[in-house]
Design an enzyme around this catalytic site. Structure first.
Site, PDB file in Angstrom:
ATOM      1  N   HIS A 162      51.093   3.782  -0.765  1.00 18.21           N
ATOM      2  CA  HIS A 162      50.931   3.409  -2.113  1.00 18.21           C
ATOM      3  C   HIS A 162      51.982   2.205  -2.459  1.00 18.21           C
ATOM      4  CE1 HIS A 162      48.148   6.850  -2.358  1.00 18.21           C
ATOM      5  NE2 HIS A 162      49.122   7.508  -1.650  1.00 18.21           N
ATOM      6  N   SER A 283      57.468 -26.694  -5.772  1.00 22.57           N
ATOM      7  CA  SER A 283      56.235 -26.900  -7.058  1.00 22.57           C
ATOM      8  C   SER A 283      56.557 -28.132  -7.481  1.00 22.57           C
ATOM      9  CB  SER A 283      56.881 -25.894  -7.923  1.00 22.57           C
ATOM     10  OG  SER A 283      56.653 -26.224  -9.193  1.00 22.57           O
ATOM     11  N   LYS A 289      61.543 -23.818  -6.836  1.00 23.61           N
ATOM     12  CA  LYS A 289      60.540 -22.624  -6.153  1.00 23.61           C
ATOM     13  C   LYS A 289      60.516 -23.218  -4.468  1.00 23.61           C
ATOM     14  CE  LYS A 289      57.211 -20.859  -8.357  1.00 23.61           C
ATOM     15  NZ  LYS A 289      56.699 -19.571  -8.267  1.00 23.61           N
ATOM     16  N   GLU A 296      49.674 -17.577   2.108  1.00 23.47           N
ATOM     17  CA  GLU A 296      48.491 -17.389   1.282  1.00 23.47           C
ATOM     18  C   GLU A 296      47.545 -17.980   1.855  1.00 23.47           C
ATOM     19  OE1 GLU A 296      50.140 -19.368  -2.510  1.00 23.47           O
ATOM     20  OE2 GLU A 296      51.534 -17.704  -2.320  1.00 23.47           O
TER      21      GLU A 296
END
Ligand code: ARG
Length: 465
Positions: A162, A283, A289, A296
């Site tokens: 979890h 970014s 960043k 992804e």
């Protein structure tokens, strides 16, 4: 649409009007199925060899056709071949060019076959080859994971359920979970090779043929074990496409799970791993960043693979026997799924070769969340003659106490522990040590350091299982 020597459609005698421009545009698949050229030429060569052996065509014509086909292959490989949308697909493009090279004798090539059996034969052979490439790539990936595992046998981290701290594990044990997944993928693809072992060539349009062909000869020459049994089923069957897409989907799913975990662990909230600058992007507005875009990408592409499997299932659902134009889309789907998976395996390999686990952070996190509570319960069962349920309750009380006192379990002393369970003596304190906890999980398949070392040796020994 295909034309014959008079620049007329092959079916021009029968169909009086020119195909509408719109349909010619959408009906052509050459931009996609040109990737089958090697298979198509090979299948044609073996087909005409068989026609000659069976005395269906002459020696001279067979040789002329093979000469023309080899010339075409060279032209394609040297990018001199002009693929033409007007000639619909790879089969027609090649037949058309063959006619230009050898003249009317090219017309014998399509004796005792149809594009219906031709295209399935090409595609089966293509999937076979690509499956082997995927299997090789998975082996490379597993080697990379194994190397990272060897370097991280003693890297301690929390094992999660979890996403909450559950029990401490070795980071190598976590990584090797993926070795197992990719091994299963390899096996799934390998099993699939077995399903690709029936030769479709010779079923022609749907009924078989009245020519005295020898399907065993073409099967053997094309590397199939046997020939398909039922001509109608053969033309209609795309189960082998579904099997391939399913294998790709599960493999992508495994990649996606790893990608998702690494995205989470790479976030500032966890900070358990650092990705190499090679695989992050910046970014346009936030100068600080370093985003895990590649991970992804892997997660996103899995959605595309599932979609492709569902596209094919949907195309086949309710499709009557035998050939329909609907089936033509199988190739685009297979190629896309295949290319995407090969890219994804390569990218994941690159990520795993270059990332660094933040060992200190992993260890610190593993010390949170009363992660050795189960070890304490096990200790009570083994040393103080308690049932596991009793031990569970005693341990829960100790955890509640520690929580109230804002202490970790390994910060409790024996006096505090005895307030809850008088039977305990100082020996118990060892169970709060993370290394002790990990090394106690010696059951087969567990996370103990010894098990991991043995597993690494085993993986290295049985390279190709
Ligand atoms: N390009 C076609 C396909 O991939 C080949 C089969 C064509 N057969 C036919 N009867 N139209 O499906």
């Amino acid at each position: 649409m295909s034309k014959n020597k008079n620049n007329q459609a092959i079916w021009g005698k029968r169909i009086g009007k020119k195909t509408s421009v719109l349909f010619e545009k959408v009906g052509s698949s050459i931009n996609i199925d040109k990737r089958l050229f090697r298979e198509d030429i090979n299948v044609s060569i073996i087909h005409v060899e068989m026609l000659f052996r069976q005395k269906i065509i002459s020696f001279k014509i067979k040789n002329k056709i093979i000469y023309g086909l080899k010339k075409i292959e060279k032209e394609i490989l040297t990018k001199k071949f002009e693929f033409n949308k007007k000639y619909e697909d790879i089969h027609m493009n090649i037949e058309k060019r063959l006619h230009e090279i050898i003249g009317d004798d090219a017309g014998y090539i399509h004796t005792a076959r149809s594009r219906n059996d031709q295209v399935i034969t090409d595609l089966k052979l293509w999937i076979k080859n690509s499956t082997k490439e995927i299997i090789n790539n998975l082996e490379v990936l597993n080697k990379t994971i194994l190397k990272a595992s060897e370097e991280n046998i003693y890297t301690i981290m929390p094992g999660f359920t979890h996403l909450k701290n559950a029990q401490p594990i070795s980071f190598a044990h976590y990584l090797m979970a993926y070795v197992e997944m990719f091994k299963r993928d390899k096996k799934r693809f390998t099993n699939n090779l077995e399903n690709l072992n029936e030769n479709p060539l010779g079923v022609a349009a749907l009924t078989g043929t009245s020519f005295n062909i020898d399907r065993s000869f073409t099967a053997k020459k094309l590397g199939f074990k046997t020939s398909t049994n039922n001509s109608i089923d053969t033309v209609s069957d795309r189960d082998f496409v579904l099997d391939f897409l399913y294998c790709v989907s599960i493999c992508s799913l495994h990649i996606s799970r790893l990608a998702e975990e690494f995205i989470i662990w790479n976030s500032e909230g966890y900070n358990l791993i650092t990705l190499s600058d090679k695989v992050v992007t910046g970014s346009s507005i936030m100068p600080q960043k370093k985003n895990p875009d590649t991970l992804e990408y892997l997660r996103g592409k899995t959605g595309i693979s599932f979609g492709n499997l569902f596209s094919m299932l949907t195309i086949l659902k309710g499709l009557p026997l035998s050939y329909f134009k609907d089936l033509q889309d199988d190739k685009e789907i297979v190629f896309k799924s295949n290319d995407t998976l090969i890219n994804c395996i390569g990218i994941l390999n690159e990520i795993l070769k270059n990332f660094k686990p933040n060992k200190q952070k992993m260890f610190e996190l593993a010390n949170n969340g009363y992660i050795t509570a189960t070890d304490l319960a096990d200790y009570l069962v083994k040393n103080h003659d308690m049932s596991f349920r009793n031990a569970y309750e005693v341990t829960a009380s100790i955890v509640n106490y520690a929580e109230k006192k804002k202490k970790k379990l390994n910060e409790l002393n024996i006096i505090e522990l005895n307030k809850i369970e008088p039977k305990l003596n100082k020996d118990v304190l060892k169970v709060f040590d993370l290394k002790y906890s990990i090394n106690s999980k010696k059951s087969f398949g567990g996370t103990s350091f010894d098990n991991i070392k043995k597993m690494i040796t085993k993986y290295k020994r049985i390279k190709n299982d």
